[in-house]
Structure formats: structure tokens, C-alpha cells
Design a protein around this motif. Structure first.
Motif, PDB file in Angstrom:
ATOM      1  N   LYS A   1       0.723  -1.304  -0.006  1.00 41.39           N
ATOM      2  CA  LYS A   1      -0.082  -0.002   0.036  1.00 41.39           C
ATOM      3  C   LYS A   1       0.951   1.283  -0.056  1.00 41.39           C
ATOM      4  CE  LYS A   1      -4.109  -1.183   1.660  1.00 41.39           C
ATOM      5  NZ  LYS A   1      -4.704  -1.031   1.213  1.00 41.39           N
ATOM      6  N   PHE A   2       0.702   2.532  -1.044  1.00 35.62           N
ATOM      7  CA  PHE A   2       1.758   3.461  -1.077  1.00 35.62           C
ATOM      8  C   PHE A   2       0.611   4.609  -1.080  1.00 35.62           C
ATOM      9  CE2 PHE A   2       3.457  -0.434  -3.527  1.00 35.62           C
ATOM     10  CZ  PHE A   2       4.846   0.575  -3.255  1.00 35.62           C
ATOM     11  N   ASN A   3       0.867   5.338  -0.274  1.00 41.27           N
ATOM     12  CA  ASN A   3       0.458   6.657  -0.097  1.00 41.27           C
ATOM     13  C   ASN A   3      -0.336   6.979   1.558  1.00 41.27           C
ATOM     14  OD1 ASN A   3       1.208   8.434  -2.924  1.00 41.27           O
ATOM     15  ND2 ASN A   3      -0.474   7.290  -3.628  1.00 41.27           N
ATOM     16  N   GLN A   4       1.293   5.855   2.393  1.00 40.13           N
ATOM     17  CA  GLN A   4      -0.029   6.115   2.819  1.00 40.13           C
ATOM     18  C   GLN A   4       0.705   7.094   4.348  1.00 40.13           C
ATOM     19  OE1 GLN A   4      -2.061   2.885   4.053  1.00 40.13           O
ATOM     20  NE2 GLN A   4      -2.601   3.739   1.982  1.00 40.13           N
ATOM     21  N   LYS A   5      -0.542   7.477   4.659  1.00 39.87           N
ATOM     22  CA  LYS A   5       0.245   9.385   6.076  1.00 39.87           C
ATOM     23  C   LYS A   5       0.009   7.670   7.329  1.00 39.87           C
ATOM     24  CE  LYS A   5      -2.695  12.245   3.882  1.00 39.87           C
ATOM     25  NZ  LYS A   5      -3.639  13.610   3.977  1.00 39.87           N
ATOM     26  N   PRO A   6       0.680   8.281   8.617  1.00 37.53           N
ATOM     27  CA  PRO A   6       1.168   7.830   9.429  1.00 37.53           C
ATOM     28  C   PRO A   6      -0.406   6.978  10.348  1.00 37.53           C
ATOM     29  CG  PRO A   6       2.721  10.060   9.505  1.00 37.53           C
ATOM     30  CD  PRO A   6       1.142  10.070   8.398  1.00 37.53           C
ATOM     31  N   GLU A   7      -2.097   8.469  10.031  1.00 37.86           N
ATOM     32  CA  GLU A   7      -2.857   7.113  10.296  1.00 37.86           C
ATOM     33  C   GLU A   7      -3.283   6.315  10.189  1.00 37.86           C
ATOM     34  OE1 GLU A   7      -3.560  10.966   8.577  1.00 37.86           O
ATOM     35  OE2 GLU A   7      -2.095  10.771  10.181  1.00 37.86           O
ATOM     36  N   ASP A   8      -3.740   6.377   8.412  1.00 40.05           N
ATOM     37  CA  ASP A   8      -3.922   5.032   7.527  1.00 40.05           C
ATOM     38  C   ASP A   8      -2.974   4.255   8.088  1.00 40.05           C
ATOM     39  OD1 ASP A   8      -4.794   7.189   5.553  1.00 40.05           O
ATOM     40  OD2 ASP A   8      -3.422   7.513   4.718  1.00 40.05           O
ATOM     41  N   LYS A   9      -1.593   4.134   8.882  1.00 44.63           N
ATOM     42  CA  LYS A   9      -0.938   2.990   8.967  1.00 44.63           C
ATOM     43  C   LYS A   9      -1.578   2.383   9.990  1.00 44.63           C
ATOM     44  CE  LYS A   9       3.331   4.612   6.641  1.00 44.63           C
ATOM     45  NZ  LYS A   9       5.323   4.832   6.700  1.00 44.63           N
ATOM     46  N   LEU A  10      -1.584   3.038  10.953  1.00 43.04           N
ATOM     47  CA  LEU A  10      -2.367   3.073  12.076  1.00 43.04           C
ATOM     48  C   LEU A  10      -3.840   2.410  11.963  1.00 43.04           C
ATOM     49  CD1 LEU A  10      -2.548   2.643  15.323  1.00 43.04           C
ATOM     50  CD2 LEU A  10      -3.629   5.441  15.374  1.00 43.04           C
ATOM     51  N   ASN A  11      -4.288   2.791  11.240  1.00 40.22           N
ATOM     52  CA  ASN A  11      -5.606   2.118  11.176  1.00 40.22           C
ATOM     53  C   ASN A  11      -5.801   0.816  10.196  1.00 40.22           C
ATOM     54  OD1 ASN A  11      -7.512   4.229  12.030  1.00 40.22           O
ATOM     55  ND2 ASN A  11      -7.124   5.777  10.066  1.00 40.22           N
ATOM     56  N   PHE A  12      -4.702   0.637   9.440  1.00 39.30           N
ATOM     57  CA  PHE A  12      -4.103  -0.557   8.735  1.00 39.30           C
ATOM     58  C   PHE A  12      -4.048  -1.921  10.003  1.00 39.30           C
ATOM     59  CE2 PHE A  12      -1.422  -3.671   6.228  1.00 39.30           C
ATOM     60  CZ  PHE A  12      -2.261  -4.154   5.456  1.00 39.30           C
ATOM     61  N   ILE A  13      -3.390  -1.361  10.777  1.00 36.59           N
ATOM     62  CA  ILE A  13      -2.785  -2.337  11.328  1.00 36.59           C
ATOM     63  C   ILE A  13      -3.909  -2.970  12.615  1.00 36.59           C
ATOM     64  CG2 ILE A  13      -1.724  -2.835  13.476  1.00 36.59           C
ATOM     65  CD1 ILE A  13       0.192  -2.656  11.598  1.00 36.59           C
ATOM     66  N   SER A  14      -4.804  -1.624  12.425  1.00 32.43           N
ATOM     67  CA  SER A  14      -6.555  -2.221  14.113  1.00 32.43           C
ATOM     68  C   SER A  14      -6.967  -2.605  12.313  1.00 32.43           C
ATOM     69  CB  SER A  14      -7.027  -0.835  14.230  1.00 32.43           C
ATOM     70  OG  SER A  14      -6.292   0.312  14.424  1.00 32.43           O
ATOM     71  N   GLU A  15      -7.224  -3.421  11.425  1.00 31.11           N
ATOM     72  CA  GLU A  15      -7.896  -3.782  10.701  1.00 31.11           C
ATOM     73  C   GLU A  15      -7.708  -4.731  10.695  1.00 31.11           C
ATOM     74  OE1 GLU A  15     -11.205  -2.811   9.362  1.00 31.11           O
ATOM     75  OE2 GLU A  15     -10.682  -1.126  10.166  1.00 31.11           O
ATOM     76  N   LEU A  16      -6.197  -4.668  10.513  1.00 31.16           N
ATOM     77  CA  LEU A  16      -5.648  -6.938  10.539  1.00 31.16           C
ATOM     78  C   LEU A  16      -6.628  -7.328  11.725  1.00 31.16           C
ATOM     79  CD1 LEU A  16      -2.144  -5.948   9.220  1.00 31.16           C
ATOM     80  CD2 LEU A  16      -4.549  -7.324   7.870  1.00 31.16           C
TER      81      LEU A  16
END
Length: 789
Positions: free
Chosen positions: A654-669
Motif C-alpha cells: 500500500k502506497f501514499n499511506q499517512k501515519p494515521e493510515d498505517k495505524l488504521n491498517f494495523i487495527s483492521e488486521l
């Protein structure tokens, strides 16, 4: 005449002071009781019978705490409103001590918080320095019976006390055991001459006398631990040991008193001697393995030192000496107590105090280790060398501890508790059976069962295995916050990587410039702006630019995930993403780029041609069969094609990921049940690192000492990440095998004990041997695992 004891401290009352229908030995104890009662803390007395200590006379004793220089050396931290101090309190001895000392804020509102370290008998107190001084705090603690011990050593360095108690106890037990065995010889050999009949009573009473210090001094720890466990409703592993010693002593004493026989004083003293010997060897083994994380050996934190020639050099944090000039960049941690020499200091001390409000400091102010600079760069002068234990304690601060499941430890605690219940049932049943045939044998069976089946080996398998792995990982440049991280590594089934600064190497990047040429003044302005930043791209670009005179920016602001804005002599500059600097051109490079604008004019971009870390391809190939693999990048998709060729096909990107996007991605996993290892650079990835089960920060000669991560991995050991994870899984297997061996020991030992084939003294020899063999097994196995990393 009835003798009363003081309701507060338990001392015998010589001059009685009555209050609230209770008796006290002095006005001091009565005053303490009043303080507790008035503040709703009277339940203190229900935790322990007479738990307090009588307040001592201390008028004038702490007048030296009026000296600001002495106080400054004692404090861990100090600012305008808040001070933190760690005090050694010898009287801390039980659960009620912990309870009252951790509730000081209910008595004194000026105290913000207090935390007890029971093994070290110390308390860390945070208090409002505007409302109460350190001297007042010490006097207050003394007035309630917890007088701190303050010596010159506290102002010169950490006090390291050597506890020789176990050596003294071993000496007493060995002396008594040897003499009791000597006095038992006539009974052993059934010598019936006149001297035996004449001196038999004397010999028996001498044996009784030798047993008294063994039972009431050497074995007292077992009785105290068992009593406190029972008071708390817990059957700990010391209950069967204490019961066995008590049964042997009681039966032997009755035989002497009523002249039934010689008793079992030889078995009793031998039992306690071998138990103490086993404890001594276990302690020596534990000390030899040295699991404590020594900061100078473990954390690869680099800092920038400014030399006398005004040159910058990167050094290890342990090499900081008093008087060194240190450059602290934006978001970097202050590694040592220091004086602010240059720059606008805005310090976040949440790492130390838990308070998130930043503090502004002027030039000449004292800055404490653990503060984080959050507004540009500053220069400081070190007041001392780095404090290893202090920074280690900061990293493990409870403020940043997220409670993560530790199933092995909780499982062992549950097993130990139920094991004790089952053990007592077996012991009573077996002794009841043998009592019909031979009462003396029944007592032997009862005692042997209690001793041989002690689950000490079970309890020790986990700390020794994980502790040794912790040490091995540290030697291999993988530094874990605590041993529990190893269990989380073993459970993981997904690994998420940041790209820039994590799987790419900043040292090997090639950079080209595309845009309007920068003037020497603009390039100097850019260089000095980047000098304040700790971002991997900023550091790489800073090293590439030519040398210019150092001129710190007048204003500086770094927005994580976007870029930097600064002002130099009223000239503004922006460095970061195209959107941040105001470049709305639709034509963009697919490579990682850092854009520049000065004033309101867009100048151009530096294009980074990434070089991936050595071993990345092999690492992903090793991880692919057992893990879901992900790459999250704040950059565009310019490197996607190259990554697809380099990495396994099951790697999701996944590209163009902001810090909050990375945090949300971890939460979804995690919602999908995944156990995640997040590997990042420790700056833009702080939220994702903290959210994942294991957050690993890559260290490449920069200060990544972050409370958000669970581990620090030296960049040079990046290729070995899979080996560390595999070693963690094997370590958990070693623990399970150790637990199985411990159960086998107990089952075999119980068979011989229940059938009356095992004497208590032999059981006392075998019990510590089983523990030592488990320790030996765990240590050897983990060392073999370590050699394969």
C-alpha cells in the motif's frame, strides 16, 4: 498482668496511650493512626496485623535537604511545578506497606503519584514542588513510619547493596545440620553402653536447641511467604514447604518432650540446609546469567556531538562525557542531564512524567534526561555521562506499557496454585493411609511428598528461558523492552514493513536534483533546515549537501507525514511532499522525492533512487511461508514494479499511506485476528508500532529511543529478523519441554514418596537438583538456539 501490644506497630506497650478504644505505645503511633483514619485509609490495618513502624525522632535530621545542590543530586527530575525522586525505604516489608505507600496522594494531595519497587525497597514519588519540598516529603514519610535512608552514595551514584542473608542462613543451617548428625550417631549405631543412657536426654535436647535457629531463622522465609499467601487467599509454592518443616519440628519436639524417641531433627536440619543450598545455587546461577538489560551494552542510540572545531560527529550514547556539546534534533530524546546552550527548547517530558504538556526552557536552564525536543534543534552541554539504568527504566516506564497477553506466565501461575491444592490432597491421603501401619513412616511420607513435588522447576523454566534469550538477542543487536516480547514474537502470523528508512538503506541512496538551481544562500538555508530534522530522508539529503556555516533557523516546525517549514532571517522555506510545498503540477516523478520551495516560489525536487538493505530479498523469502507480508509506504507507487520483482508474490503493498493510515491498517488486521509484527523507523510509524503486538524500530545511527516500540533492531542485523522470530518460537518450545520435564520429576518423585521409599532428607536433596537441572536444560538449549542466529 496482661501485656498489650501497640495497635499500629506491634511493639510491647510500656507507657500506654489510649485512643479510639485502641492501645498505642507512643503518641507517634497514635498520630499515624489518626492520619490514616481521617483519610479513609484505616483498611491498612486489615492487610497485616500491626503492620506499621513506630515513628522515630528526626527533628533536625534532614536539615541538609534545605541545600539546593544536595537536593538537585537526589532528584530524578525537576521543573517549575513537578519533581520526581526515588527513595530507599528499608521498612518496606509487606503488602500493607505497598498499599499505604502507593496511596500517599490520599493523605497528601501535593503528592501526584507514588510507585513502590518492592524487591529494591524503594519508592518513586512524583510531587508538586510548589506545595511541598523534598525535606517536607521525607519528614512526612518518616512521620508515618517509613523513614527513607539517604546517604552520600545517593548523591554520587546508584547504591548497589549486596544481600548476604542467604549466605548467613546457609552457614547457620550447615552448622546445625552437622552438629545434629554428630549427636545422632549413638542413636544410629544403637550404642547402649552406660554413657548413652546417661547422656541421651542431653544429646536430644541439644539437637532440639540446634533446630531452633534453623526453623525460626533459616526457614522463616517459607513461613512468612506461606502466611502472606494464605492471608491473600492464595496457595503459593511455599505452603507445602512450610507445612513439611512445621510437621517435622512439631513431631520431633513432642518425641523429645514425652521421651517417645529421638525425633527427626537430623532430617529437619538436613532438609532446611539442602533447601537453602539449592536456593543459593539458583541465585548464583541467575546472577551469573545476568539477565538485566545494561543500557551501555544494549541500546544502539547514536547522538551528534559538536567538536571544538564546530564539526559534527556521530557517537554512541555511552561515549558522552561531562562537558560535551550535544546536538538534539527535532523529536530526539535528551540522553543525559544537561544545560541548554543554544536554541528554542520546547521539551515534552511525557516520557518521564506521563504529562503531555510541553515545557518551554530558556538558555542556561537545566534539561533532564528523557525529555523530547519537539520544536526544532537545540544544543546542550552534558552535565554527566549517560545514566544507563535511568534510561532503561524510562523505556520500561509503566506510562507507556500496553498490557499485552502473557499466556505462559499466567498459565504457570494457575498451574502452581492448583498444583499446591492437589499436592496437599495427595500428602494428607498418603499419610492417612500409612498412619494405620506406622505413624513414623506416615510423617516421613507426608513430609517427603510435600518436599519432592514442589513446583519450583516449573516456576523457573519460563524466566530462565526467556531471560537467557533476552541476553542472547541483545548480543546479536536485537534489543527487547522485556522478556514478554519474545512470547509475542512467537505468536505472530503477519509482518508489516514500512518502506523508507526500514527496508531501504539511507546510506546507499542515490540523489539527483530536478528544478530551478538553488543559490548558495538557499542551499545553506536548506542545509540548516534539514540539520534540525530526524527524518531518514532529511538525514540522507543533509549528508549529501555541501558544508555551510551553521545557522540555526529562527522558526522551525516539522509536521509528521508532510514536511518541514522554517524561517531564516525572515526568509521562509518549505521541505517535504509536493502538496505541502505548494507544487500542484500534475507531472510527478514516480520515485521518492523531497520538494523544496522558498518564499512562495516552488524551486524543485530531490529525487531519491532507493537502494534496499542487504538481505531484504532473502528475508522476505524466509518469512513468506509462515507469515502474511505487507509493505506500507508514505511514498507513491514509483517503486512498486521493482518491489514486485524483488519480493515474494504474496507480499501486499500500500502506497501514499499517512501515519494515521498505517495505524488504521494495523487495527483492521487485528480485527481479523492477526498477530502483527510492525517494523518501522520509529518516527512516522510511532502509532502503528504502539498498536501492533510487537513494534520494532530500525536503528541506523540515529536516536530512535522511543516509548512506542517494543524492540530496537540494529540496521546491521536487519537481515536476521526471521532468525530472531524463529528463535522466539523455539524458545517457547523449550519452555513447554521444561514444563513437561518438571511434571515428570514430580510424578516420579511422588511415586517413591507416596510408597514410603523416599526420606525427607533425600527429597530435600533432589528438589533443588531438579530445579538446577531444568535451569541447565533451558540455558543449554537457548545457547544452542542463539548460535544459529
Amino acid at each position: 498482668m496482661k501485656i498489650h501490644s501497640c495497635y499500629h506497630c506491634g511493639d510491647t506497650i510500656k507507657s500506654c496511650v489510649e485512643f479510639d478504644e485502641k492501645s498505642f505505645c507512643c503518641v507517634g503511633c497514635k498520630t499515624v493512626y489518626e492520619i490514616f483514619s481521617e483519610n479513609g485509609l484505616s483498611s491498612y490495618y486489615s492487610l497485616e496485623a500491626a503492620p506499621g513502624a513506630a515513628p522515630s525522632k528526626f527533628e533536625g535530621k534532614y536539615d541538609f535537604l534545605n541545600n539546593d545542590k544536595i537536593v538537585g543530586k537526589l532528584l530524578d527530575f525537576s521543573d517549575e511545578y513537578l519533581q520526581i525522586v526515588t527513595l530507599y525505604i528499608p521498612h518496606i516489608h509487606c503488602s500493607s506497606c505497598i498499599w499505604i505507600l502507593e496511596n500517599l496522594n490520599k493523605i497528601k494531595p501535593e503528592i501526584t503519584s507514588s510507585q513502590v519497587d518492592f524487591p529494591k525497597k524503594s519508592i518513586r514519588v512524583t510531587y508538586n514542588s510548589q506545595k511541598i519540598s523534598l525535606k517536607d516529603l521525607v519528614l512526612f514519610l518518616s512521620s508515618i513510619g517509613y523513614e527513607p535512608y539517604i546517604s552520600l552514595e545517593d548523591t554520587e551514584g546508584a547504591r548497589k547493596k549486596i544481600d548476604r542473608t542467604i549466605i548467613y542462613k546457609l552457614g547457620v543451617a550447615g552448622f546445625a545440620f552437622g552438629n545434629v548428625m554428630f549427636l545422632s550417631f549413638p542413636e544410629y549405631f544403637e550404642v547402649n553402653e552406660f554413657w548413652l543412657e546417661q547422656y541421651k536426654g542431653l544429646f536430644r535436647w541439644l539437637m532440639f536447641s540446634f533446630s531452633l535457629p534453623v526453623v525460626f531463622y533459616v526457614a522463616q522465609d517459607y513461613f512468612i511467604s506461606a502466611y502472606k499467601g494464605l492471608r491473600a487467599g492464595i496457595l503459593n509454592i511455599d505452603v507445602p514447604l512450610a507445612l513439611g518443616v512445621l510437621v517435622l519440628f512439631t513431631r520431633s519436639s513432642l518425641e523429645i518432650i514425652f521421651d517417645w524417641g529421638t525425633g527427626f531433627f537430623d532430617s529437619l536440619t538436613g532438609l532446611v540446609f539442602f533447601l537453602t543450598l539449592g536456593k543459593f545455587f539458583q541465585q548464583k546461577t541467575y546472577n551469573f546469567l545476568s539477565f538485566e538489560r545494561d543500557y551501555k551494552s544494549y541500546f544502539p542510540i547514536g547522538v551528534t556531538r559538536i567538536s571544538s572545531e564546530n564539526k559534527e560527529e556521530s557517537i554512541h550514547v555511552h561515549d558522552i562525557e561531562q562537558g560535551d556539546r550535544i546536538l538534539i534534533r527535532n523529536e530526539e530524546l535528551i540522553p543525559v542531564d544537561s544545560i541548554l546552550m543554544k536554541g528554542n527548547a520546547r521539551i515534552d517530558y511525557s516520557f518521564v512524567t506521563g504529562e503531555s504538556q510541553a515545557v518551554i526552557k530558556e538558555t542556561g536552564a537545566k534539561l533532564y534526561a528523557g525529555g523530547r525536543q519537539i520544536s526544532g534543534m537545540i544544543e546542550v552541554e552534558a552535565l554527566k555521562s549517560v545514566s544507563q539504568s535511568y534510561l532503561t527504566r524510562l523505556w520500561s516506564n509503566d506510562v507507556f506499557q500496553v498490557k499485552k497477553e502473557d499466556s505462559v506466565t499466567s498459565l504457570i501461575n494457575k498451574i502452581s496454585q492448583y498444583f499446591t491444592i492437589v499436592l496437599l490432597l495427595i500428602a494428607f491421603s498418603a499419610s492417612a493411609y500409612w498412619a494405620f501401619y506406622d505413624l513414623a513412616l506416615a510423617i516421613n511420607v507426608f513430609t517427603a511428598v510435600l518436599i519432592i513435588a514442589c513446583p519450583c522447576a516449573l516456576a523457573m523454566s519460563t524466566p530462565f528461558t526467556l531471560g537467557n534469550l533476552l541476553r542472547i538477542f541483545g548480543n546479536k543487536k536485537f534489543y527487547l523492552k522485556n522478556a514478554g516480547v519474545i512470547e509475542q514474537l512467537a505468536k505472530a502470523d503477519a509482518v508489516v514493513f514500512d518502506k523508507t528508512g526500514t527496508i531501504t538503506s539511507n546510506k546507499k541512496s542515490r540523489i539527483s536534483y530536478d528544478g530551478i538551481p538553488l543559490s548558495a544562500e538557499e542551499e545553506s538555508q536548506l542545509k540548516n533546515t534539514l540539520r534540525a530534522s530526524n527524518h531518514p530522508l532529511s538525514r540522507t539529503l543533509y549528508d549529501m549537501l555541501a558544508e555551510y556555516d551553521i545557522a540555526p533557523p529562527d522558526e522551525f516546525n516539522e509536521i509528521i507525514g508532510k514536511g518541514i517549514e522554517a524561517v531564516h532571517k525572515e526568509k521562509a522555506i518549505r521541505v517535504g511532499s509536493a502538496e505541502f510545498v505548494g507544487n500542484n503540477s500534475p507531472v510527478q516523478s514516480l520515485n521518492t522525492s523531497v520538494h523544496i520551495s522558498t518564499g512562495n516560489q516552488y524551486k524543485g525536487r530531490f529525487i531519491f533512487y532507493n537502494e534496499y538493505r542487504e538481505g531484504v530479498e532473502n528475508l522476505f523469502r524466509e518469512l513468506a511461508p509462515g507469515f502474511d507480508l505487507y509493505i506500507l509506504s508514505g511514498d507513491n507507487e514509483g517503486e512498486k514494479t521493482r518491489l514486485e520483482e524483488l519480493l515474494p508474490k504474496n507480499t501486499k503493498m500500500k502506497f501514499n499511506q499517512k501515519p494515521e493510515d498505517k495505524l488504521n491498517f494495523i487495527s483492521e488486521l487485528q480485527k481479523k485476528g492477526k498477530k502483527i509484527i510492525m517494523v518501522g523507523d520509529g518516527l512516522n510509524d510511532a502509532g502503528a508500532l504502539a498498536k501492533s503486538e510487537v513494534g520494532i524500530a530500525i536503528s541506523e545511527n540515529v536516536n530512535v529511543f522511543s516509548p512506542a516500540c517494543d524492540a530496537i533492531l540494529d540496521a546491521g542485523a536487519f537481515h536476521s529478523l526471521y532468525q530472531f522470530v524463529r528463535a522466539s518460537k523455539k524458545g517457547m518450545t523449550v519452555i513447554k519441554i521444561s514444563m513437561l520435564l518438571s511434571f515428570l520429576y514430580n510424578v516420579i518423585g511422588l511415586y517413591f514418596a507416596v510408597t514410603g521409599q523416599l526420606s525427607p532428607i533425600i527429597a530435600a536433596v533432589l528438589m533443588p537438583l531438579s530445579s538446577i537441572s531444568i535451569i541447565f536444560f533451558a540455558t543449554v538449549c537457548t545457547n544452542i538456539i542463539g548460535r544459529r542466529i
